[in-house]
Design a protein around this motif. Sequence first.
Motif, PDB file in Angstrom:
ATOM      1  N   SER A  11       0.836  -1.206   0.000  1.00 16.31           N
ATOM      2  CA  SER A  11       0.000   0.000   0.000  1.00 16.31           C
ATOM      3  C   SER A  11       0.865   1.248   0.000  1.00 16.31           C
ATOM      4  O   SER A  11       2.041   1.222   0.381  1.00 16.31           O
ATOM      5  N   ASP A  32       4.647  -7.890   3.984  1.00 13.46           N
ATOM      6  CA  ASP A  32       3.492  -7.118   4.460  1.00 13.46           C
ATOM      7  C   ASP A  32       2.574  -8.067   5.208  1.00 13.46           C
ATOM      8  O   ASP A  32       2.732  -9.293   5.138  1.00 13.46           O
ATOM      9  N   TYR A 156       3.621   7.801  17.960  1.00  8.77           N
ATOM     10  CA  TYR A 156       4.025   7.906  16.551  1.00  8.77           C
ATOM     11  C   TYR A 156       5.335   8.714  16.389  1.00  8.77           C
ATOM     12  O   TYR A 156       6.324   8.169  15.870  1.00  8.77           O
ATOM     13  N   THR A 191      -1.974   8.928   0.871  1.00  9.21           N
ATOM     14  CA  THR A 191      -1.996   7.460   0.822  1.00  9.21           C
ATOM     15  C   THR A 191      -3.228   6.980   1.600  1.00  9.21           C
ATOM     16  O   THR A 191      -3.885   7.777   2.287  1.00  9.21           O
TER      17      THR A 191
HETATM   18  P1  NAD Z   1      -0.175   2.771   4.239  1.00  9.52           P
HETATM   19  O1  NAD Z   1      -1.147   2.584   5.352  1.00  9.52           O
HETATM   20  O2  NAD Z   1      -0.696   3.059   2.881  1.00  9.52           O
HETATM   21  O3  NAD Z   1       0.800   1.512   4.155  1.00  9.52           O
HETATM   22  C1  NAD Z   1       1.274   0.884   5.323  1.00  9.52           C
HETATM   23  C2  NAD Z   1       1.593  -0.556   4.996  1.00  9.52           C
HETATM   24  O4  NAD Z   1       1.993  -1.207   6.210  1.00  9.52           O
HETATM   25  C3  NAD Z   1       0.389  -1.342   4.449  1.00  9.52           C
HETATM   26  O5  NAD Z   1       0.747  -2.053   3.284  1.00  9.52           O
HETATM   27  C4  NAD Z   1       0.015  -2.263   5.597  1.00  9.52           C
HETATM   28  O6  NAD Z   1      -0.601  -3.477   5.182  1.00  9.52           O
HETATM   29  C5  NAD Z   1       1.376  -2.498   6.246  1.00  9.52           C
HETATM   30  N1  NAD Z   1       1.209  -2.957   7.617  1.00  9.52           N
HETATM   31  C6  NAD Z   1       0.357  -2.468   8.551  1.00  9.52           C
HETATM   32  N2  NAD Z   1       0.424  -3.190   9.678  1.00  9.52           N
HETATM   33  C7  NAD Z   1       1.359  -4.159   9.456  1.00  9.52           C
HETATM   34  C8  NAD Z   1       1.874  -5.210  10.256  1.00  9.52           C
HETATM   35  N3  NAD Z   1       1.424  -5.392  11.517  1.00  9.52           N
HETATM   36  N4  NAD Z   1       2.807  -6.018   9.730  1.00  9.52           N
HETATM   37  C9  NAD Z   1       3.247  -5.834   8.454  1.00  9.52           C
HETATM   38  N5  NAD Z   1       2.799  -4.851   7.648  1.00  9.52           N
HETATM   39  C10 NAD Z   1       1.857  -4.018   8.149  1.00  9.52           C
HETATM   40  O7  NAD Z   1       0.797   3.929   4.750  1.00  9.52           O
HETATM   41  P2  NAD Z   1       1.825   4.899   3.980  1.00  9.52           P
HETATM   42  O8  NAD Z   1       1.250   6.247   4.059  1.00  9.52           O
HETATM   43  O9  NAD Z   1       2.255   4.349   2.692  1.00  9.52           O
HETATM   44  O10 NAD Z   1       3.034   4.882   5.030  1.00  9.52           O
HETATM   45  C11 NAD Z   1       4.247   4.183   4.775  1.00  9.52           C
HETATM   46  C12 NAD Z   1       5.265   4.632   5.806  1.00  9.52           C
HETATM   47  O11 NAD Z   1       5.494   6.036   5.656  1.00  9.52           O
HETATM   48  C13 NAD Z   1       4.823   4.415   7.254  1.00  9.52           C
HETATM   49  O12 NAD Z   1       5.923   3.998   8.025  1.00  9.52           O
HETATM   50  C14 NAD Z   1       4.378   5.787   7.676  1.00  9.52           C
HETATM   51  O13 NAD Z   1       4.471   5.980   9.072  1.00  9.52           O
HETATM   52  C15 NAD Z   1       5.346   6.655   6.907  1.00  9.52           C
HETATM   53  N6  NAD Z   1       4.867   8.024   6.733  1.00  9.52           N
HETATM   54  C16 NAD Z   1       3.721   8.257   6.055  1.00  9.52           C
HETATM   55  C17 NAD Z   1       3.280   9.554   5.933  1.00  9.52           C
HETATM   56  C18 NAD Z   1       1.999   9.894   5.211  1.00  9.52           C
HETATM   57  O14 NAD Z   1       1.559  11.049   5.270  1.00  9.52           O
HETATM   58  N7  NAD Z   1       1.380   8.969   4.497  1.00  9.52           N
HETATM   59  C19 NAD Z   1       4.010  10.612   6.499  1.00  9.52           C
HETATM   60  C20 NAD Z   1       5.187  10.321   7.181  1.00  9.52           C
HETATM   61  C21 NAD Z   1       5.621   9.018   7.289  1.00  9.52           C
END
Ligand code: NAD
Length: 260
Positions: A11, A32, A156, A191
């Motif tokens: 994702s 994942d 977080y 996302t």
């Molecule tokens: P997302 O929710 O789209 O993707 C997260 C992924 O983690 C998913 O594929 C989900 O299935 C997987 N996941 C969740 N729980 C899990 C588990 N217990 N074991 C294995 N996999 C698991 O999120 P994203 O926005 O793509 O975020 C990706 C990374 O970027 C994260 O670490 C997030 O903290 C970081 N991030 C995101 C943002 C944002 O605004 N989207 C900002 C800063 C940092």
Amino acid sequence: MGTYVLTGSASGIGAATKARLESDGHRVIGVDIRDADVIADLRSPQGRAQAVAEVTALAGDSLDGFVPFAGLAPAAGRPAADVIELNYFGAVELLEGLRPLLAAGDGASVVLISSNSTTTSPGWPVEAAEACLAGDGRKAAEITSEFGDLASVHAYPVSKAAVAWYARTKSAEYIRDGIRLNAVAPGIIETPMTVVGREDPLVGEAMKGFVGAVPAGRGGKPEEVAALVAFLLGPESTYVVGSVLFVDGGIDAAFRGKDW
Ligand code: NAD
């Protein structure tokens, strides 16, 4: 062409990076909780050990890089422990488990995923991030759980600061094995995580307001983070070691200015 391991590949930013690396001709091993080569729940030590074993079986003799995207955002009712276990230990324990394969690569690169919440959200407990670095997830969760309903809101940035500190403090050790260790700190990226977050009763209203504070005037695209990660994994960034790079439309710079 290289072989790269990505967690959270199903994702969002992880999926965009998988697509980017594969279109560049690389092999990606995705990890994942769903829809991946290796299915594992990275919140638990057992799940993390299983993931390391299965990736090792798939990888061959070496790896060219590792990026742990799997993460959980703050949300109503979400335990602090889930956020800390996945975001910090789900990244660092996999990295340490895969380190021999990365050291066997020809200049492997690791990109940890931090967040600009580390520098733009106030009041998170520094001692909980220190507990993460000391390997004590239970203590980190206990400290953040003292914030009650706001436990995951503080867990977080704690987890993401600990990830960034790991990159900063361990990069000199890793580079001796030829492994470059860096981190990126995204801001608001459009996302599923942010879509779900805007509907959350605890953080939804605050999240809706964040985009208005971004100097670039919009949320980022997953592909914009994937491009930076691809650069850090690739041969044009070979002297970038131990850096935390913000990819947030200017919000960290607007918040902190000269204070860095
Ligand atoms: P997302 O929710 O789209 O993707 C997260 C992924 O983690 C998913 O594929 C989900 O299935 C997987 N996941 C969740 N729980 C899990 C588990 N217990 N074991 C294995 N996999 C698991 O999120 P994203 O926005 O793509 O975020 C990706 C990374 O970027 C994260 O670490 C997030 O903290 C970081 N991030 C995101 C943002 C944002 O605004 N989207 C900002 C800063 C940092």
